[in-house]
Design a protein around this motif. Structure first.
Motif, mmCIF file in Angstrom:
data_model
loop_
_atom_site.group_PDB
_atom_site.id
_atom_site.type_symbol
_atom_site.label_atom_id
_atom_site.label_comp_id
_atom_site.label_asym_id
_atom_site.label_seq_id
_atom_site.Cartn_x
_atom_site.Cartn_y
_atom_site.Cartn_z
ATOM 1 N N ARG A 140 0.854 -1.181 0.000
ATOM 2 C CA ARG A 140 0.000 0.000 0.000
ATOM 3 C C ARG A 140 0.892 1.233 0.000
ATOM 4 N N PRO A 141 0.361 2.370 -0.430
ATOM 5 C CA PRO A 141 1.150 3.604 -0.360
ATOM 6 C C PRO A 141 1.364 4.039 1.090
ATOM 7 N N ILE A 142 2.365 4.882 1.287
ATOM 8 C CA ILE A 142 2.784 5.272 2.637
ATOM 9 C C ILE A 142 2.705 6.783 2.774
ATOM 10 N N LEU A 143 2.152 7.248 3.885
ATOM 11 C CA LEU A 143 2.127 8.674 4.214
ATOM 12 C C LEU A 143 3.167 8.936 5.291
ATOM 13 N N SER A 144 4.024 9.932 5.079
ATOM 14 C CA SER A 144 5.061 10.255 6.049
ATOM 15 C C SER A 144 5.152 11.762 6.227
ATOM 16 N N VAL A 145 5.745 12.165 7.364
ATOM 17 C CA VAL A 145 5.954 13.570 7.693
ATOM 18 C C VAL A 145 7.390 13.941 7.346
ATOM 19 N N VAL A 146 7.576 15.087 6.710
ATOM 20 C CA VAL A 146 8.909 15.585 6.376
ATOM 21 C C VAL A 146 9.132 16.888 7.133
ATOM 22 N N VAL A 227 11.905 8.674 -10.932
ATOM 23 C CA VAL A 227 10.836 7.705 -10.686
ATOM 24 C C VAL A 227 9.539 8.335 -11.154
ATOM 25 N N THR A 228 8.846 7.677 -12.080
ATOM 26 C CA THR A 228 7.562 8.189 -12.573
ATOM 27 C C THR A 228 6.450 7.764 -11.629
ATOM 28 N N THR A 229 5.646 8.721 -11.177
ATOM 29 C CA THR A 229 4.588 8.404 -10.210
ATOM 30 C C THR A 229 3.343 7.825 -10.865
ATOM 31 N N GLY A 230 3.130 8.117 -12.138
ATOM 32 C CA GLY A 230 1.935 7.624 -12.820
ATOM 33 C C GLY A 230 0.712 8.477 -12.598
ATOM 34 N N ILE A 231 0.865 9.589 -11.863
ATOM 35 C CA ILE A 231 -0.242 10.516 -11.635
ATOM 36 C C ILE A 231 0.258 11.935 -11.921
ATOM 37 N N THR A 232 -0.662 12.865 -12.067
ATOM 38 C CA THR A 232 -0.281 14.241 -12.386
ATOM 39 C C THR A 232 -0.151 15.120 -11.153
ATOM 40 N N ASP A 233 -0.683 14.682 -10.025
ATOM 41 C CA ASP A 233 -0.629 15.496 -8.813
ATOM 42 C C ASP A 233 0.742 15.425 -8.162
ATOM 43 N N LEU A 234 1.110 16.489 -7.445
ATOM 44 C CA LEU A 234 2.337 16.539 -6.669
ATOM 45 C C LEU A 234 2.204 15.606 -5.470
ATOM 46 N N THR A 235 3.250 14.836 -5.194
ATOM 47 C CA THR A 235 3.181 13.826 -4.131
ATOM 48 C C THR A 235 3.654 14.361 -2.781
ATOM 49 N N GLN A 403 -4.780 7.525 -5.497
ATOM 50 C CA GLN A 403 -4.303 7.390 -6.878
ATOM 51 C C GLN A 403 -3.104 6.446 -6.961
ATOM 52 N N LEU A 404 -2.158 6.587 -6.037
ATOM 53 C CA LEU A 404 -1.005 5.691 -6.040
ATOM 54 C C LEU A 404 -1.433 4.254 -5.767
ATOM 55 N N ASP A 405 -2.436 4.074 -4.928
ATOM 56 C CA ASP A 405 -2.942 2.738 -4.629
ATOM 57 C C ASP A 405 -3.534 2.095 -5.882
ATOM 58 N N ALA A 406 -4.245 2.897 -6.679
ATOM 59 C CA ALA A 406 -4.851 2.368 -7.908
ATOM 60 C C ALA A 406 -3.805 2.092 -8.975
ATOM 61 N N VAL A 407 -2.803 2.969 -9.113
ATOM 62 C CA VAL A 407 -1.813 2.851 -10.188
ATOM 63 C C VAL A 407 -0.769 1.783 -9.878
ATOM 64 N N HIS A 408 -0.234 1.779 -8.668
ATOM 65 C CA HIS A 408 0.906 0.911 -8.365
ATOM 66 C C HIS A 408 0.517 -0.387 -7.668
ATOM 67 N N PHE A 409 -0.724 -0.482 -7.167
ATOM 68 C CA PHE A 409 -1.147 -1.705 -6.501
ATOM 69 C C PHE A 409 -2.415 -2.282 -7.116
ATOM 70 N N ALA A 410 -2.800 -1.735 -8.267
ATOM 71 C CA ALA A 410 -3.906 -2.269 -9.082
ATOM 72 C C ALA A 410 -5.190 -2.445 -8.289
ATOM 73 N N ARG A 411 -5.518 -1.456 -7.470
ATOM 74 C CA ARG A 411 -6.771 -1.525 -6.706
ATOM 75 C C ARG A 411 -7.937 -1.109 -7.603
ATOM 76 N N ALA A 412 -9.012 -1.850 -7.514
ATOM 77 C CA ALA A 412 -10.204 -1.556 -8.320
ATOM 78 C C ALA A 412 -11.047 -0.518 -7.594
ATOM 79 N N ILE A 413 -10.555 0.712 -7.575
ATOM 80 C CA ILE A 413 -11.256 1.788 -6.890
ATOM 81 C C ILE A 413 -11.362 2.993 -7.807
ATOM 82 N N LYS A 414 -12.210 3.912 -7.403
ATOM 83 C CA LYS A 414 -12.367 5.170 -8.122
ATOM 84 C C LYS A 414 -11.758 6.262 -7.237
#
Length: 489
Positions: A140-146, A227-235, A403-414
């Motif tokens: 799954r994608p990961i959320l972290s604090v910078v 590394v290409t994220t596969g989405i247009t939004d800033l990560t 979006q990352l979950d759908a693109v990189h982990f093939a989740r069937a979500i909207k």
């Protein structure tokens, strides 16, 4: 844009004034007395013996007994508690996406991550939230604090359009620094490894040359950095603590809760240090005549045994002051306590919080949510202001996670953008809730279904319907004819 050029000054000099303020605020937030001594310009080394081979200066006596009151960290903690003591509501219309979002929030410990980020952002003027992924670690994608003092942001019209992150790696020395630089742009993330000095980025070297970045080499594109994220939004998103920044008025950066009140923190430490000094000086001491001292022999001096219970008479005239005198100074408790409370109130108010939030004016008795709102009015206003700064960035980064979950982990979500809603910030007592529902029921202004939903807002419609049916059966209202027709629950 690309990664920084070889030999670039580092950290980026245009952000040096912000980093300098963050170092000061970070010292207050940490509560480390040595770091605080350094930012005050005071010497903090331990006292040492004199000698030709040991030339360190001894720590001044006023610093050896200096105390620190952790009010700055308390302010940051209160800010985080008010914002993320409860996880805000995040929702989307699609059920499958909502279920997956709930899983990401639960498994990713999102509430704990946000709580920690809010506390650090309170002290350091803001914080960054980054979305990434690591298939070797978790599916799954990961959320972290910078941390904000390790980011060089790029804003346009007050909106973040790119950010360059860095971290110092192991193996660095006083003269040689290894840095991992990570640049986030819409649609891609760039990685670089640099070998330089404390004030220069140095030259770029392959990522495989350091063990902490070697794993990234296999995920990069043909150019060896992207590394290409596969989405247009800033990560990555920036969440300002609160605005405006009074020192940098035109800046999109937030301001620390400590801005403008560091002198008050210093004064509180002075008062507590004086208070503890009073306690040390007020320890009971005995003043005895020379005749009471026991001679330990030539060159060994003399001493007085204050544990001795039996003494023989002394061969000295009674007018030579042969009595033991007790010396004990007064401790100025009330003066110190009142000064501390006054300074704490001022610091809390200047930071945007009520004294009640720090345990002042509390009598220990239970109070209702309405009374909490009244006493904590300033804290609640500040909380509402801060939720406005958090709502949009949080919605954006959660959207990125989906979006990352759908693109990189093939989740069937909207992957729609979630709606983020913060609660009231205070939990109403059961007694208050029952009183409110009773008054509404007597007025005939609320249905049984509404009362159940009010009491159990976390329940689904099916659970509400079952509870309503049970209540109507127990009260006999289920068998009563409905003069206005039948309405669905």
């Amino acid at each position: 844009m690309a990664l920084p050029e070889n030999g670039a000054a580092w950290p980026p000099p245009q952000w040096a004034p912000y980093y300098a303020e963050m170092r000061v605020d970070d010292a207050w937030y940490s509560g480390d007395t040595r770091r605080l001594a350094r930012i005050r310009g005071e010497h903090d080394e331990a006292p040492t013996r004199r000698g030709p081979w040991n030339r360190r200066r001894a720590q001044p006596a006023r610093l050896r007994g200096r105390l620190h009151v952790p009010l700055p960290s308390d302010i940051a903690a209160v800010s985080a508690h008010l914002l993320f003591g409860d996880m805000p509501s995040v929702s989307v219309d699609d059920k499958a996406t909502q279920d997956r979002l709930n899983t990401l929030v639960d498994e990713g410990a999102i509430q704990q991550t946000l709580h920690g980020g809010a506390e650090q952002g309170s002290a350091l003027s803001g914080v960054y939230l980054r979305a990434t992924w690591d298939r070797d670690l978790i599916d799954r994608p990961i959320l972290s604090v910078v941390q904000p003092d390790n980011v060089a942001p790029e804003f346009r019209w007050g909106m973040l359009r790119a950010a360059t992150l860095w971290r110092d790696l192991s193996g660095s020395t006083a003269s040689t620094m290894f840095r991992h630089v990570e640049r986030h742009e819409p649609g891609r993330i760039l990685h670089g490894l640099y070998e330089g000095t404390p004030d220069s980025l140095g030259r770029a070297v392959p990522l495989a040359e350091h063990p902490e970045t070697a794993d990234l080499a296999g995920s990069l594109g043909e150019d060896g950095v992207t590394v290409t994220t596969g989405i247009t939004d800033l990560t990555i998103v920036y969440v300002p603590n609160i605005g405006p920044n009074r020192v940098h008025r035109s800046s999109p950066m937030g301001r620390s809760d400590f801005q403008g009140i560091r002198d008050v923190f210093e004064a509180i430490d002075d008062v507590w240090t004086s208070w503890m000094r009073d306690i040390r000086l007020a320890r009971a001491r005995l003043i005895v005549p020379d005749g009471y001292l026991r001679d330990y022999g030539p060159g060994q001096g003399a001493g007085f045994d204050d544990d001795r219970e039996v003494w023989h008479s002394l061969k000295m005239p009674p007018n030579e002051g042969s009595a033991i005198t007790l010396s004990q100074f007064e401790i100025r408790v009330e003066e110190h306590q009142r000064s501390t409370e006054a300074l704490t109130r001022q610091a809390a108010q200047s930071a945007g919080y009520s004294a009640q939030s720090f345990g002042l004016d509390a009598n220990g008795s239970p109070i209702t949510a309405t009374e909490v709102d009244s006493r904590d009015a300033l804290s609640m206003v500040t909380r509402k202001k801060k939720t406005g700064y958090w709502r949009q960035p949080l919605a954006h980064i959660l959207h990125v996670l989906l979006q990352l979950d759908a693109v990189h982990f093939a989740r069937a979500i909207k992957p729609d953008r979630p709606r983020v809603e913060f609660g009231d910030g205070v939990a109403e007592s059961e007694q208050s809730t029952a009183t409110t529902l009773d008054l509404l029921a007597r007025a005939g202004a609320v249905s049984t279904a509404t009362k159940v939903r009010w009491l159990h807002p976390e329940w689904e419609d099916g659970e509400v319907n079952v509870e309503v049916a049970a209540i109507l059966r127990e009260t006999g209202a289920a068998d009563a004819p409905d003069p206005g027709g039948t309405y669905p629950l």
